[in-house]
Write a protein that holds these residues in place. Structure first.
Motif, PDB file in Angstrom:
ATOM      1  N   ALA A   1       0.859  -1.188   0.000  1.00  8.97           N
ATOM      2  CA  ALA A   1       0.000   0.000   0.000  1.00  8.97           C
ATOM      3  C   ALA A   1       0.896   1.239   0.000  1.00  8.97           C
ATOM      4  CB  ALA A   1      -0.913  -0.003   1.215  1.00  8.97           C
ATOM      5  N   MET A   2       1.247   1.705  -1.191  1.00  7.57           N
ATOM      6  CA  MET A   2       2.293   2.713  -1.297  1.00  7.57           C
ATOM      7  C   MET A   2       1.923   3.872  -2.214  1.00  7.57           C
ATOM      8  SD  MET A   2       4.954   0.678  -3.824  1.00  7.57           S
ATOM      9  CE  MET A   2       5.364   1.709  -5.249  1.00  7.57           C
ATOM     10  N   ASP A   3       2.601   4.991  -1.987  1.00 12.50           N
ATOM     11  CA  ASP A   3       2.663   6.087  -2.949  1.00 12.50           C
ATOM     12  C   ASP A   3       4.047   6.018  -3.585  1.00 12.50           C
ATOM     13  OD1 ASP A   3       0.162   6.915  -2.165  1.00 12.50           O
ATOM     14  OD2 ASP A   3       0.895   8.467  -0.810  1.00 12.50           O
TER      15      ASP A   3
ATOM     16  N   LYS B   1      -0.370   7.899  -6.053  1.00  5.78           N
ATOM     17  CA  LYS B   1      -0.841   6.700  -5.375  1.00  5.78           C
ATOM     18  C   LYS B   1      -0.577   5.490  -6.261  1.00  5.78           C
ATOM     19  CE  LYS B   1      -4.883   5.034  -2.778  1.00  5.78           C
ATOM     20  NZ  LYS B   1      -4.247   5.101  -1.456  1.00  5.78           N
ATOM     21  N   SER B   2      -0.126   4.388  -5.643  1.00  8.49           N
ATOM     22  CA  SER B   2       0.158   3.174  -6.414  1.00  8.49           C
ATOM     23  C   SER B   2      -0.354   1.947  -5.670  1.00  8.49           C
ATOM     24  CB  SER B   2       1.665   3.057  -6.680  1.00  8.49           C
ATOM     25  OG  SER B   2       1.924   2.071  -7.646  1.00  8.49           O
ATOM     26  N   CYS B   3      -1.600   2.038  -5.249  1.00  6.33           N
ATOM     27  CA  CYS B   3      -2.293   0.915  -4.604  1.00  6.33           C
ATOM     28  C   CYS B   3      -3.786   1.151  -4.758  1.00  6.33           C
ATOM     29  CB  CYS B   3      -1.888   0.786  -3.133  1.00  6.33           C
ATOM     30  SG  CYS B   3      -2.355   2.190  -2.095  1.00  6.33           S
TER      31      CYS B   3
ATOM     32  N   ASN C   1      -5.700   2.969   2.251  1.00 12.10           N
ATOM     33  CA  ASN C   1      -4.888   4.128   2.590  1.00 12.10           C
ATOM     34  C   ASN C   1      -3.420   3.752   2.421  1.00 12.10           C
ATOM     35  OD1 ASN C   1      -7.064   5.832   3.359  1.00 12.10           O
ATOM     36  ND2 ASN C   1      -7.187   4.792   5.333  1.00 12.10           N
ATOM     37  N   SER C   2      -2.661   4.615   1.801  1.00 10.97           N
ATOM     38  CA  SER C   2      -1.239   4.337   1.598  1.00 10.97           C
ATOM     39  C   SER C   2      -0.499   4.365   2.928  1.00 10.97           C
ATOM     40  CB  SER C   2      -0.619   5.358   0.642  1.00 10.97           C
ATOM     41  OG  SER C   2      -1.248   5.306  -0.614  1.00 10.97           O
TER      42      SER C   2
ATOM     43  N   GLN D   1       5.808   5.142   1.384  1.00 10.56           N
ATOM     44  CA  GLN D   1       6.212   5.935   0.231  1.00 10.56           C
ATOM     45  C   GLN D   1       7.488   5.324  -0.343  1.00 10.56           C
ATOM     46  OE1 GLN D   1       5.849  10.206   0.318  1.00 10.56           O
ATOM     47  NE2 GLN D   1       7.816  10.459  -0.724  1.00 10.56           N
TER      48      GLN D   1
ATOM     49  N   CYS E   1      -3.251  -0.355  -8.958  1.00  9.34           N
ATOM     50  CA  CYS E   1      -2.242   0.658  -8.606  1.00  9.34           C
ATOM     51  C   CYS E   1      -2.806   2.055  -8.811  1.00  9.34           C
ATOM     52  CB  CYS E   1      -0.981   0.471  -9.435  1.00  9.34           C
ATOM     53  SG  CYS E   1      -0.170  -1.111  -9.185  1.00  9.34           S
TER      54      CYS E   1
ATOM     55  N   ASN F   1       5.765  -1.227  -7.968  1.00 12.69           N
ATOM     56  CA  ASN F   1       5.375  -2.160  -6.912  1.00 12.69           C
ATOM     57  C   ASN F   1       6.082  -3.494  -7.082  1.00 12.69           C
ATOM     58  OD1 ASN F   1       3.105  -0.185  -7.487  1.00 12.69           O
ATOM     59  ND2 ASN F   1       2.395  -1.029  -5.547  1.00 12.69           N
TER      60      ASN F   1
END
Length: 789
Positions: A325-327, A338-340, A345-346, A349, A494, A502
């Motif tokens: 769960a990342m930005d 945002k990449s999830c 919630n991210s 990072q 993503c 990711n």
């Protein structure tokens, strides 16, 4: 302070609109998500009235499906009889066709046009050279200071307009019953569902633009109702949405159910045939030369088949954000995206740092990128600024002409040329992960336990038991030219970003010796010493699989080289099948990817209809025509059921979003879709309108779901989910998750369970924990045996 009764009415009215996602992160989502607490048929009929929309497939689509044999006659006749309809299917096709769609005249066109003008000016995200003043004060306040100059309204003064949106609504609603507030707000929010959907999106995700320039539904309604009163438009229209089901929509819904049931029977027949093949083929389990994890995306189904046919390779399906769960902070522009999945919630990072001994190369790359970005910015300013625009266009016209000529005549050649000249920073950088809010450029700030949990989570959800020497995590991204909706072709898991970052991050973490030791000592997960994890990306437009292998040890170079050669062969055969072309299929894919006049660079997730959760053996070597999401799962390794619950809470919900987005964009492309690409105009960098104004388009373009204006490509069917797991386990999960149970009870999703404890008998979920056993031997035989938990 807004009146609580008014606020409650706004919240209730907002259910009629979904969320319009911006072009740069165009996530497919259910446009009727606010209605998921009521049955699908009821929700569709309400939306039909509020939005003046078509909500079920029209007769032309049913006729196409009927002629192609996609609707089983026996299934349809049975459903007609259940609804006390005894005539032939052809009779009811003709009856549906006899209902002519009435196009209601838009009685509030002037009001819509004025509001669209103000919204486009305020919500602009950098496209306009001259920005609307006072935006930081919020939409209502900025509008109030400029409304006196609006020549489309009768002359007014600032003193006439209430100072706050709350005060304006109180004054404007004076004389109306509180019971009618929700109806009034619903009417006005539904008038421009694209624009109000984008306001909804900005508020829901508290975007950077929203933080800087706030706008709320309260502001919108206050401005709209004030303008309506000023120009004598309706505030509370006499005609409001009526409840109930028409005879036409009843027939359409029966045909839709028959179409869906026919598709389910076809899918179950494929699974049943595969069961027989699996039982007959007894072979020793060999350690594969490589294992590859693809996104569950429907486009992965084809590429997985072709990969598996090129060698001793094993493939898995996993949501394309790979459990992180990342930005992601891009090295190219410094922007954080945002990449999830949007429903998460991210927590982390991810950024880039130089690989060992590559610091100088990264510095050179940064300098080149800065020069390139400045050059692009400078040329754009020269083109757009009034003093220089005419001279710049005149002076550069010859060179632009050559560029356009080359892009038109040689798109495939330019694609390969540009590809050679691009330096991918992944070859000189490695991803670094830190907690959200941690100091910049901290090296692997998250704890060892967190890193191990990310890797273990992936293994648990896929039921991983053994490891090959090469293990690839392959995200996916798309490539197209002149395509405002390009992000819709990237990875939905993503948040409409490519999944490559990711995939690289998971591979990086899984390769850390301390993580492997922690997994071995605390979770009994033994990763062999000779196993190397590699990130990669599947380009869904060209079917190229790119590996980020710059840090792979020399000991694996021979195996890696063999794999790369087989991936090139995979690209060849996959493009041949996907593009229906025998010769030069890769070159043709390159041409489609870079052709600036191509309306369909690829089909994305069109045709999606099923989601299969289980081991690869359920469908291996079976051509599912790119219609199924495939998530790997082994019920035997998931004794607690937590892995299955995570799949149902996350990927199953997201695939439902995708499915409904495609469904509604197909049944009414004007209201729920994006209209034709031919007449698109980009507004504010975040959306498109048709022609020179009007409502913001909220869904997929016509060319993404239809082969022509009348011939469909995507079959608009609700999602059918098939899970191989004990029925009791699934029931327990549903009992704990009311939202999932509601999606099933209200028929937003169909659920079928293949119970391994009952000889893989397939059971259909009906309603409130009622199940019906399907007979797998015959698609037309009546279902029997009711069971209740």
């Amino acid at each position: 302070m807004i009146d609580p009764i008014i606020q409650k009415s706004i919240d209730e009215a907002a259910l009629v609109i979904g969320k319009t996602w911006p072009l740069y992160s165009f996530v497919t989502s259910n446009p009727l998500s606010g209605y998921e607490s009521v049955p699908f048929e009821e929700a569709a009929n309400q939306a039909r009235e509020f939005l003046n929309a078509t909500v079920f497939p029209e007769t032309t689509l049913f006729r196409q499906a009927w002629k192609k044999g996609e609707i089983d006659k026996n299934v349809l006749v049975e459903l007609l009889k259940e609804n006390k309809l005894s005539e032939s299917p052809e009779f009811y096709l003709q009856e549906m066709a006899s209902h002519k769609k009435t196009t209601a005249k838009n009685g509030h066109h002037d009001l819509d046009r004025i509001m669209a003008k103000w919204l486009a000016a305020f919500m602009d995200e950098g496209l306009a050279e001259w920005e609307m003043p006072n935006k930081s004060e919020g939409f209502y306040n900025a509008w109030r200071k400029l409304a006196v100059y609006d020549t489309e309204m009768p002359k007014t003064t600032a003193d006439e307009i209430p100072k706050t949106s709350a005060a304006a609504l109180t004054v404007l609603l004076d004389g109306y019953a509180a019971a009618d507030f929700t109806k009034i707000f619903t009417f006005h929010l539904a008038a421009l569902p694209g624009w109000t959907g984008y306001i909804n999106h900005r508020n829901s995700y508290h975007s950077l633009w929203q933080q800087e320039y706030p706008i709320t539904l309260e502001d919108y309604l206050a401005v709209r109702l004030w303008v309506a009163k000023k120009i004598d438009a309706e505030i509370f229209p006499e005609y409001m949405a009526r409840s109930g089901t028409s005879s036409l929509s009843k027939l359409q819904y029966i045909w839709l159910q028959a179409w869906e049931k026919s598709w389910q029977n076809q899918l179950l027949q494929v699974v049943a045939e595969q069961q027989l093949v699996s039982q007959k083929s007894v072979q020793e389990k060999q350690v594969p030369e490589a294992q590859m994890v693809f996104c569950i995306d429907t486009r992965s189904e084809l590429i997985r088949r072709h990969v598996e046919n090129k060698g001793l390779y094993e493939t898995f399906g996993y949501a394309g954000f790979f459990g992180i769960a990342m930005d992601y902070e891009s090295l190219d522009d410094g922007l954080i995206r945002k990449s999830c999945p949007p429903i998460l919630n991210s927590a982390y990072q991810v950024s880039e740092s130089p690989q060992r001994n590559n610091t100088e190369k990264v510095q050179v790359y940064r300098r080149k990128k800065e020069i390139s970005n400045f050059t692009e910015y400078f040329l754009k300013r020269m083109k757009n600024m009034l003093p220089s625009a005419f001279g710049y266009v005149e002076g550069s016209g010859f060179f632009y002409g050559l560029s356009l000529l080359a892009r038109t005549l040689m798109p495939g050649f330019l694609y390969k040329l540009n590809k050679k000249s691009i330096t991918n920073y992944e070859s000189i950088c490695e991803p670094q992960i830190s907690n959200i809010g941690a100091p910049e450029h901290t090296h692997f700030e998250i704890t060892l336990a967190e890193k191990a949990a990310i890797v273990k989570g992936a293994f648990d959800l896929m039921g991983w038991k053994s490891f090959a020497p090469l293990v690839l995590f392959i995200g996916h991204g798309s490539h197209s030219a002149n395509n405002p909706f390009g992000s819709s072709l990237d990875c939905g898991a993503c948040a409409a970003s490519p999944g490559r970052h990711n995939a690289r991050m998971l591979a990086k973490i899984a390769n850390i010796p301390e993580v492997q030791k922690f997994l071995r000592e605390n979770h009994s997960i033994a990763i062999p010493e000779n196993t190397v994890f590699i990130g990669g990306e599947h380009n869904t437009t060209t079917d190229e699989i790119l590996l980020f292998d710059s840090e792979v040890p020399d000991s694996h170079s021979e195996q890696l080289q063999k794999l790369k050669l087989n991936l090139l062969k995979t690209q060849q055969t996959a493009t041949q099948e996907r593009l229906y072309i025998a010769n030069n299929s890769v070159a043709f894919a390159h041409k489609k990817a870079n052709n600036w006049g191509e309306t369909r660079p690829e089909w994305g997730l069109a045709k999606n209809a099923g989601f299969i959760v289980g081991p690869r053996e359920l469908t291996k070597n079976k051509d599912l025509d790119g219609r199924c999401f495939l998530h790997s799962y082994d019920w035997e390794t998931d004794e607690s059921g937590k892995a299955l619950e995570a799949i149902m809470q996350g990927p199953m919900v997201v695939t439902q979003w995708i499915n409904n987005h495609y469904y509604f964009s197909t049944v009414d492309n004007e209201v729920f879709g994006g209209g034709s690409k031919i007449t698109h105009n980009i507004t504010g960098k975040f959306g498109v309108v048709q022609g020179n104004g009007g409502d913001l388009k909220m869904g997929l373009p016509l060319q993404s779901v239809m082969e022509s204006d009348l011939e469909m490509y995507h079959q608009p069917l609700r999602l059918s989910v098939l899970i191989q797991a004990p029925r009791s386990r699934v029931s327990t999960i549903l009992a704990r998750n009311e939202h999932l149970k509601n999606l099933l009870d209200n028929k937003w999703i169909y659920l079928m369970v293949m119970d391994p404890l009952q000889a893989n008998k397939i059971i259909h979920y009906q309603h409130k924990f009622n199940w019906v056993v399907a007979n797998q031997e015959s698609a037309t035989k009546k279902e029997v045996e009711m069971m209740t938990v």
